[in-house]
Design a protein around this motif. Structure first.
Motif, short mmCIF file in Angstrom:
data_model
loop_
_atom_site.label_atom_id
_atom_site.label_comp_id
_atom_site.label_asym_id
_atom_site.label_seq_id
_atom_site.Cartn_x
_atom_site.Cartn_y
_atom_site.Cartn_z
N ASP A 124 0.82 -1.21 0.00
CA ASP A 124 0.00 0.00 0.00
C ASP A 124 0.85 1.26 0.00
N ALA A 125 1.98 1.19 0.72
CA ALA A 125 2.83 2.37 0.90
C ALA A 125 3.84 2.55 -0.22
N ALA A 126 3.83 1.69 -1.21
CA ALA A 126 4.86 1.73 -2.25
C ALA A 126 4.89 3.05 -3.00
N GLY A 127 3.76 3.73 -3.09
CA GLY A 127 3.72 5.01 -3.80
C GLY A 127 3.76 6.22 -2.91
N ASP A 128 4.10 6.04 -1.63
CA ASP A 128 4.02 7.15 -0.68
C ASP A 128 5.23 8.07 -0.70
N ALA A 129 6.28 7.70 -1.40
CA ALA A 129 7.53 8.48 -1.33
C ALA A 129 8.02 8.84 -2.72
N ASP A 130 8.91 9.83 -2.75
CA ASP A 130 9.53 10.24 -4.00
C ASP A 130 10.62 9.27 -4.43
N ALA A 131 11.07 8.44 -3.50
CA ALA A 131 12.08 7.42 -3.78
C ALA A 131 11.44 6.05 -3.57
N PRO A 132 12.07 4.98 -4.04
CA PRO A 132 11.53 3.64 -3.77
C PRO A 132 11.44 3.39 -2.27
N THR A 133 10.34 2.80 -1.83
CA THR A 133 10.18 2.53 -0.40
C THR A 133 10.94 1.27 0.00
N SER A 134 11.41 1.26 1.25
CA SER A 134 12.18 0.13 1.75
C SER A 134 12.06 0.07 3.27
N LEU A 135 11.64 -1.08 3.78
CA LEU A 135 11.56 -1.25 5.23
C LEU A 135 12.97 -1.22 5.82
N ALA A 136 13.18 -0.33 6.79
CA ALA A 136 14.51 -0.15 7.37
C ALA A 136 14.60 -0.59 8.83
N MET A 137 13.46 -0.71 9.52
CA MET A 137 13.48 -1.02 10.94
C MET A 137 12.14 -1.60 11.36
N ILE A 138 12.19 -2.60 12.26
CA ILE A 138 10.99 -3.12 12.91
C ILE A 138 11.12 -2.80 14.40
N ALA A 139 10.22 -1.97 14.90
CA ALA A 139 10.24 -1.58 16.32
C ALA A 139 9.08 -2.26 17.03
N THR A 140 9.36 -2.85 18.18
CA THR A 140 8.34 -3.54 18.97
C THR A 140 8.04 -2.71 20.21
N THR A 141 6.75 -2.55 20.51
CA THR A 141 6.39 -1.75 21.68
C THR A 141 6.60 -2.51 22.98
N HIS A 142 6.33 -3.83 22.97
CA HIS A 142 6.52 -4.60 24.20
C HIS A 142 6.50 -6.10 23.89
N GLN A 143 6.83 -6.88 24.89
CA GLN A 143 7.14 -8.28 24.69
C GLN A 143 5.95 -9.22 24.56
N HIS A 144 4.74 -8.78 24.79
CA HIS A 144 3.61 -9.72 24.81
C HIS A 144 3.44 -10.42 23.48
N TRP A 145 3.07 -11.69 23.56
CA TRP A 145 3.06 -12.58 22.39
C TRP A 145 2.20 -12.04 21.25
#
Length: 224
Positions: free
Chosen positions: A57-78
């Motif tokens: 969905d986000a592939a067209g959101d930027a002027d450059a090619p999109t690329s996932l750079a980081m996965i951030a987790t809020t907390h440890q729950h399964w």
């Protein structure tokens, strides 16, 4: 999933998109820098195909090619890490979480956390900088991530399960944990960020600090 259903906020420098996954209605958030195309995903909660659709969905959101750079987790729950291992295997990107929840994330998801986060720090990729806020009580290492305000743009708090419309997160009827969480939420969020700051929680719809602020005394009195 279509772009129309996943796009929450179209900001001058970023987009914020959401997928709702699993029977527990977990929110997976994706922030994209419009200038660089770099992305941070918050909580790989479940359903890798839905997360991949979110990325598409986000592939067209930027002027450059999109690329996932980081996965951030809020907390440890399964329920917030069920797709973390699969997404890491697919993308190979770095992961980040509060340092006091890292062992729990490893236990729940079998994933090594690359960046241990602390209160008052930053989590940055090209074109995105998130302030890291440690909120103790729901879990020992719960983190909120704040996309700080720019000119004429409200800040956005990705609060995990620490703050919701109508109250703080579950502290299992433990008075000490509840007091810790409410104190942190009040001191580190309500006393720092403006009234128009948006709050995007780990489940359900969002709110603002200004909407919730009048209820703080009631939350403290009721004890949950």
């Amino acid at each position: 999933m279509t772009a129309d259903t996943s796009l929450l906020h179209d900001l001058p420098a970023h987009t914020v998109r959401r997928a709702v996954v699993s029977a527990m209605a977990n929110n997976v958030y994706l922030i994209t820098s419009k200038t660089t195309g770099a992305q941070i995903l918050i909580d790989a909660a479940d359903d890798l195909p839905a997360i991949n659709a979110l990325l598409q969905d986000a592939a067209g959101d930027a002027d450059a090619p999109t690329s996932l750079a980081m996965i951030a987790t809020t907390h440890q729950h399964w329920d917030h890490v069920r797709a973390l291992s699969a997404l890491c295997a697919q993308t190979g990107v770095a992961t980040a979480a509060g340092e006091d929840d890292i062992a729990g994330i490893t236990e729940q998801a079998g994933v090594h956390t690359d960046l241990a986060l602390v209160h008052g720090g930053t989590l940055s990729v090209a074109g995105i900088e998130l302030e890291t806020v440690h909120l103790r009580g729901h879990t020992p290492g719960s983190m909120a991530y704040v996309l700080a305000p720019a000119a004429d743009v409200s800040a956005i708090i990705f609060s995990g399960d620490s703050l919701f419309p109508g109250g703080v997160g579950n502290t299992e009827e433990d008075p000490a944990r509840f007091a810790s969480l409410l104190n942190d939420v009040e001191e580190r969020l309500f006393n720092v960020y403006p009234e128009d700051t948006l709050v995007l929680p780990g489940h359900g719809d969002g709110t603002t600090l200004g909407t919730e602020r009048p209820s703080l005394p009631q939350w403290r009195e009721r004890g949950w």
